[in-house]
Scaffold this active site. Sequence first.
Site, PDB file in Angstrom:
ATOM      1  N   ASP A 260      12.057  -0.479  -9.881  1.00  0.00           N
ATOM      2  CA  ASP A 260      11.332   1.052  -9.096  1.00  0.00           C
ATOM      3  C   ASP A 260      12.065   2.036  -9.541  1.00  0.00           C
ATOM      4  OD1 ASP A 260       9.882   2.358  -7.395  1.00  0.00           O
ATOM      5  OD2 ASP A 260      10.684   1.113  -5.773  1.00  0.00           O
TER       6      ASP A 260
HETATM    7  C1  BGC Z   1       7.727   2.865  -5.451  1.00  0.00           C
HETATM    8  C2  BGC Z   1       7.340   2.181  -5.805  1.00  0.00           C
HETATM    9  C3  BGC Z   1       5.985   1.641  -7.150  1.00  0.00           C
HETATM   10  C4  BGC Z   1       6.282   3.022  -8.267  1.00  0.00           C
HETATM   11  C5  BGC Z   1       5.398   2.823  -8.314  1.00  0.00           C
HETATM   12  C6  BGC Z   1       7.770   3.856  -6.462  1.00  0.00           C
HETATM   13  O1  BGC Z   1       7.980   5.626  -6.003  1.00  0.00           O
HETATM   14  O2  BGC Z   1       8.144   2.717  -4.734  1.00  0.00           O
HETATM   15  O3  BGC Z   1       6.442   1.189  -4.507  1.00  0.00           O
HETATM   16  O4  BGC Z   1       5.777   0.562  -6.942  1.00  0.00           O
HETATM   17  O5  BGC Z   1       6.770   4.299  -7.301  1.00  0.00           O
HETATM   18  O6  BGC Z   1       3.945   3.892  -8.201  1.00  0.00           O
END
Ligand code: BGC
Length: 672
Positions: A260
Site C-alpha cells: 500500500d
Molecule cells: C489506499 C489504497 C489505495 C492506494 C493507492 C492508499 O492510501 O489505502 O487502498 O489503493 O492508496 O491509491
Amino acid sequence: MSDDGFNARIDALLADMTLTEKLGQLNMVSSDLTVTGPGKRGLPLADISAGRVGSVLNWWGAEETRAVQRRAVEDTRLGIPLFFGFDIVHGQRTIFPIPLAEACAFDPVLWEQTARVAAAEGAEDGLHITFAPMLDVARDPRWGRIAETPGEDPFVGAQFARAKVRGFQNGSPCAIAATAKHFVAYGLVNAGREYAQVDVSDRALHEVYLPPFHAAVSEGIAAIMPAFSDIAGLPMHANRKLLTEVVRDRWGFKGIYISDYAGIADLVSHGVAADLAEAAALAMLAGIDIDMMGFAYLKGLPAALERGLVNMTQIDVSVRRVLAFKFGLGLFDDPYRACNVGRPNTQRKRDRRFLALESARRSTVLLKNDNHVLPMTDSTGSLAIIGPLADAHHDMLGPWSALGEADETISIVDRLRLHWPHGRIMHVAGARLDSGDDGSIRAASVVAHACDISVLCLGESRHMSGEAGSRADPSLPAAQIRLARAVIDAGRPVVLVLCCGRPLVLPDWLVDGVDAVVVAWFGGSETGHAIADILTGSFNPSARLAVTWPAQVGQIPIWYGMRPTGRPADPNELYSSKYLDSPVEPRFVFGEGMSFTSFTIGEPVLDRPELRVGECLGVSVDVANTGSMRGRSTIFLFLHDAVASISRPMLELKAFRQIELGPESARKCASS
Ligand code: BGC
C-alpha cells in the site's frame, strides 16, 4: 498470472539488469493527477527515463499513458514497459454504487457486470491494473472505509470477491488485472480509527477475515495489497507468515504483492525497522514485490544488500514476478496495448449508464414504509424536496470517483421534477452537509408546511467516508438533525432518503417521526434517477442490508453473527448481557429490506435427513409473491450449529439467492 513460456526471456533480462534497473522494476510511483496519499508529487519523468520506475499509479488517459510509456520503452537501456494502475473501486468514468451499497443487491451477476464495465473503462484509459476489489470484512461504521467494503459477512465477501475478479480479469482485450486489498483484517482497526492497530483471534482471522481473500486467490487474482495495519504488533507489510506461508505456499497465489501507499517505509514509524534499509529488507523477506510510493526499495535495498539483510537471489525473485506479470499482460509484445483499446461509442455509453441505473436501483434499501406512503403514485400534489443532498451532484458519486463527471450526474431533485410533471415541487437545501447552519432551516420548515409530502435528503458528503474518513460519532451532523426536527414538526408525511457511506446512527425520534426510510448510500452517476424511480414506484426496491445498522454508537462493533453468551440479554435479569442505557438490538438487522409487494417463504425442505463429512446438503423453499406488483425477493440460508465443541455464531450465512416473481405467483428456490 502464469510465467510459463516467458522464463527464458526473463532469465536473459535478469542476467543483463543492473541493481538500479532491478530495483526500478520494484518501484511504483504516483502522479498528482489525483492524490491518494501523503506528499503531493508530480510524475518523476527523469526517473522513468533512467529506468528507476517499473510502474505508475494515478495517471490515466490513452494519450497520456502512451506518452509516458514511450519514455520507458524508448529512453531506457532495456526498454522494459511500465504498467499503469489506478483505484477503480466503484467505476472509472461511469460511477457505480459504492461497494457497501452494491453488496446490498446480493447479486453476483450484477457485481461481475459492473466490474466488467469498470475494467473496460480502465482499459480505455490506458490502465492495466486496478487496486480493487477491496475485500475487508467491516463491522464498524466509525471506520470510513466501510464504504469500500462488501459489508460484514465473510460469505458475502467471498462471493463478491469471485464476482469482481471474474469481472475485472474477464479475459477480453478490455480486461484489467485486479488487486485484492487490504490483506488482512484492516476492517478491525481499533475503535474504527483509520490506520490504527489490529488484534484478532486466529479463529476470527481464518473464519471471517481470510475467506474473501482465499476466494479471490482461487479465482486467479493477479495481485494482493497488504493492509496499512498490523496484527498483534506485526505490521502486514512485514508479515511473512500470512503473505508467504499462508497465501503463496498454502493457497498457491501466483501473482504479485503490491505494497500500500508507502506501506513499506511506514515500517519505520510502526517501530519495527530502524531505517529504510531494515524496512525494505523486512518487506522483501515477507514477500512484497512492489513498493508503492515508499521509495524504500529504491533507497533502502542497496544498503540492505550491503548489510547482508537480503541477498540478490531474493531481489531477483520479486523482479522475476514483476516481469512475468508484464509478460502476462502482453506488454512486451505491445507496450501500448491498453492505449489502443479505443473509446466507447454512444450506444455503449448508454448501456453503461443503464447498468449504473440498474445497480443503483438494486442497491437502494427501503427500511421503513408506514401507511404505504411509498410509492408516491399521485403526481398531482405538492412535493417538498429538502436537504443538502437533494441536489448534490458531486457527493452522490461517492469517495472513489476522481473521474466521475459531476455535471453528468442526476440529482434527486432533477429527476423527481421529471416524475412530477403535473404537481408542484418546492426545493430547499435547508442545511449544509458537514458544517454549521446555513440559516435556511426556517425556509425549509415553511416549504414542509406548504406541501403535501416532504422528501428529506440527508446524509454525508463524499469526503466524510472512504479512506481517512473515520468518525468517532457516525451520526448526522447537528445542522441536519435540526433540519429533520423542523421538517417532521411540520406534521406532513416525510420520506427520509439517506445518502451516506456507512450506516448512520439516528435518533429514535427521527426514525419514528418519518413515514419512510430509504437508504441510497452513494449510488454513483445515476443515484438521483434510481431514488426517483423507487419513490414513484417505477422500480420496486429489492436490496437488503449487507451490514448491521446500529441504534447507538456504543453498540459498535455490531454484526449479526455473534456467538451466544452464557447469559443472554434479559430485561428482567440484571446479570445478563445488555446495556443499562441502550437496547442490545440494532436499528436495522443484516438482511433487512422491504419491497412494495409481499412475499411468503415456506418451510425449508432438506434433501437428506443426515449429513456426512464431504457431502452437500440441498435445501429448497417455496417462495410466493402474494402482492400485486412484480418484485424480487432475497432468500438467505443461515445455519446454526446448536451443540459443537466450540461455541458457534448464532447465525452463519451459507447461501443466498434472488428470485423474481410476478404478482400472485410462486416458485421453488433451491440452494444449489
Ligand atoms: C489506499 C489504497 C489505495 C492506494 C493507492 C492508499 O492510501 O489505502 O487502498 O489503493 O492508496 O491509491
